[in-house]
Design an enzyme around this catalytic site. Structure first.
Site: not given
Length: 747
Positions: A28, A438, A640
């Site tokens: 489907c 970080d 970042d």
């Protein structure tokens, strides 16, 4: 039709989310994607079988509503608008349950009557193949075939018009063969049986097939409804009404009518209706629905509050600062929907297999019938085997295997404060080999605290109090940290006069009758003060990456304050757990090397790359990827964002910038680093569940089709009845969904 419609980065593209009713298997999904992709101007289509929806990315198709209406009218799938505020009646699983309930009850009642009659026949009470009971079978089978099973016949007809095949095709063909063969035997028994033989009817099989398939469909819908409740609860957590302050009086209005700048009052026990900033009052707010953290968070004027969280104590007024469409809940809703609608690579393979699976099954079924007839078997037996193959091979379980697990896994993640942007990210997370962090704002809180006080000719408390008196006149982050430490120790901070500030160097003032000078070593030396006595201490503290404030009283060196960025208390345990999971942690930061090495040593990271620009962070990640590593990145800031986007998996922590969260595949709604290992564990558990589901779905079909075809008949004399095949097919789907629901217990 455009309930969720937003401009993408490409201004020409619009994203629209719609409801698609009528889907039941991977075939489907393939059909719906093909139908929608053929609309002119359609860029991409992502169909989600679990919540019966689709996300369309297109070039602003003006007649989209008309085209979707045309597809609804001509096919077996119905396309409709998804309401902004969802309710149980809008839940596709709940809708399916309501639609199935009456046909299910009628089918089960018919099946019970038929089986009772068959049992009576076995006991010798009467012959169920003659007389009144035979015509009762005809009546009940006709009712079930033409009414309860009508949805399958319509689906089969529509698939024929599309020149495709799906599970409706298999069910319709199987029940039609059983029903119309039995009608033919009833009308012309001499064509199928020798004189004196008892005719073989399959009215009972036609009824049982529909009844058992509807039972399986009902249980599957109930399981899907339960699996989506956590997500629905999260997305619908905003209260319907809010108390707004206008011209000094209160008024109750619908929450959805709140606008930027409105002043809202929240009383104890009430849900917060929008995102904003507290203006007056204080309270403790339960943010567990957002962060997974059970302890309430203290809120004061200037603090941010999120719509949908609960005010536990105290009353406050806040100003709406975020438009409802851009609220945190709305962003969470978008991320969850994106995750549910996107497909992992493994699901794309399944969809491809399913698209050719149904035609192959139909070919096998008819070949089974022909082979039995050519081998000298009776027509009823050949027909029975063909029907069993058609019914038992329905690919429901195959189609549900992946989306069911993703729906439950993503929902469980949302309840834990983990938001996955896509299903594909789950696979990537499970393969992570390296995970970079970080430093500032991620492994550390990005705020300074006094780490060490060294006094020479006075005590630590007096040195800190005098320094705090001078720093209380400054707004520098280091100054605020000194004042905060003095207040923590409940020291009396004297008044300072004759305050002088020297930008980027230091300050001076008169405090309690003494002259106080403080600042960097170079600044203090420029004031003619000898700093030799603390030279070694300065070097030691600096090697740990800390900032140094020297303090002189009456022009004599009296001590120093060492300040460092606060390392998160959960950083070391999180890093240790990642190592246990076989992932090597690392740090990439723009901070100085000494500070980075000091933090890394404290929390157990041995791979450190410091003093990097955003471009260099990006290069460091790409270098590891070229080595064949699957690399993740955890960060929070604008610098970042490139690394988060370049990594195989980017994880953004709460409190970070919007661009960081937009660049990441996973967003944590709290700043707790222990959520990072949980991301990995949950992703691995979800992928493991997907593989389990696919394994059992494939094995089921591999083993079931030969048995249904009569492979055991020559040796054991046993043939699988179509009714048992229907029950087995339904149970396989229920098993897949139930196995996925186990993820709700993930902890």
């Amino acid at each position: 039709m455009v309930d969720v419609a937003e401009k993408k980065n490409d201004a020409a593209l619009v994203r629209t989310k719609i409801r698609v009713n009528g889907m039941h298997c991977a075939s489907c999904v393939a059909r719906v994607e093909k139908m929608l992709a053929e609309i002119p101007g359609m860029e991409s289509v992502a169909v989600n079988l679990s919540d019966r929806s689709a996300i369309l990315t297109h070039h602003g198709i003006e007649d989209l509503d008309t085209r979707l209406g045309g597809l609804s009218a001509s096919g077996s799938y119905k396309f409709s608008k998804i309401p902004t505020r969802r309710s149980e009646r809008d839940d596709p699983a709940a809708t399916e349950i309501r639609e199935i309930k009456l046909p299910l009850i009628v089918s089960i009642a018919a099946a019970v009557i038929i089986m009772a009659g068959m049992l009576a026949g076995k006991l010798g009470w009467f012959n169920p193949h003659h007389g009144v009971f035979l015509y009762l079978q005809v009546a009940l089978a006709s009712l079930v075939y033409f009414w309860a099973a009508w949805r399958f016949h319509i689906g089969h007809w529509n698939s024929l018009k599309q020149r495709t095949a799906d599970m409706n095709t298999l069910i319709s063909l199987g029940t039609s063969a059983a029903y119309w063969y039995s009608i033919a035997v009833l009308v012309k028994p001499g064509l199928f049986h020798a004189p004196g033989e008892t005719p073989a009817y399959y009215f009972d099989s036609a009824i049982m097939i529909i009844a058992l398939i509807l039972v399986g469909r009902f249980l599957e819908a109930k399981a899907r409804s339960r699996s989506s409740q956590a997500i629905q609860k999260l997305l619908e957590s905003r209260p319907e009404e809010a108390t707004i302050l206008r011209d000094g009086s209160e008024a109750r209005i619908p929450s959805e009518e709140l606008g930027m700048g409105d002043l809202v009052r929240v009383r104890p026990g009430e849900k917060i209706p929008a995102d904003g900033e507290i203006v007056t009052g204080s309270s403790s707010v339960d943010e567990s629905m957002l962060t997974g953290e059970s302890l309430p968070v203290d809120k004061h004027p200037g603090d941010f509050v999120t719509g949908g969280t609960i005010n536990r104590s105290g009353s406050f007024d806040f100003k709406v600062t975020v438009d409802q469409a851009d609220s945190r809940l709305s962003k969470i809703a978008d991320m969850v929907n994106d995750a549910l609608s996107s497909k992992p690579q493994i699901q794309k393979l399944v969809d491809k297999v399913a698209s050719i699976f149904v035609p192959v099954v139909i070919a096998i079924a008819f070949a089974t019938c022909i082979i039995w007839i050519l081998a000298g078997g009776a027509l009823p037996m050949a027909l029975k085997s063909m029907i069993a193959v058609l019914i038992i091979a329905c690919p429901c379980a195959l189609g549900l295997a992946t989306p069911a697990a993703i729906m439950v896994g993503v929902g469980r993640g949302a309840s834990l404060g983990i938001l996955f942007r896509s299903g594909n990210s789950l696979e990537q997370i499970g393969k992570l080999s390296t995970l970079y962090f970080d430093k500032t704002g991620t492994l550390t809180r990005g705020t300074f605290e006094v780490a060490h006080v060294i006094a020479l000719d006075t005590d630590d408390a007096r040195l800190l109090a005098l320094a705090a008196a001078v720093e209380s006149r400054s707004e520098h982050p280091l100054a605020r940290a000194v004042v905060a430490r003095a207040r923590e120790q409940k020291l009396e901070i004297p008044d300072a006069s004759s305050f002088m500030s020297y930008a980027g160097a230091g300050a001076s003032a008169t405090v309690a009758g003494v002259a106080v000078i403080l600042g960097k070593e170079s600044f203090v030396q420029e004031q003619g003060i000898d700093t030799t006595a603390l030279k070694q201490a300065v070097e030691n503290e600096s090697s740990l990456g800390r900032s140094i404030i020297l303090v002189a009283i009456d022009r004599k060196l009296s001590g120093l304050l060492s300040l460092g960025d606060v390392v998160r208390s959960d950083a070391a345990p999180a890093v240790g757990e990642l190592k246990q999971l076989g992932i090597r942690p690392g740090m990439i930061t723009g901070d100085n090397r000494q500070a980075a090495q000091a933090v890394a040593q404290r929390i157990g990271i041995d791979r450190v790359e410091a003093e990097l620009t955003p471009e260099q962070k990006l290069a460091a990640i790409e270098q590891q990827r070229r080595k064949g590593q699957v690399v993740g990145m955890v960060g929070d800031g604008i610098n970042d964002a490139p690394a988060l986007a370049a990594a195989d998996v980017g994880i953004a922590v709460s409190g970070g910038t919007d661009i960081a969260m937009e660049s990441a595949e996973v967003t944590l709604t709290s700043d707790r680093l222990d959520r990072v290992p949980q991301v990995v564990r949950l992703a691995r558990a979800t992928v493991r569940t997907i593989k389990q589901n696919l394994f059992w779905a494939f094995i089921y079909n591999v083993l079931a089709i030969p048995i249904a075809a009569g492979a055991l008949y020559p040796s054991l004399g046993w043939q699988l009845s179509p009714a048992i095949a229907a029950g087995a097919m339904s149970l396989s789907s229920v098993f897949v969904v139930t196995n996925a629901l186990r993820l709700k217990r993930f902890n």
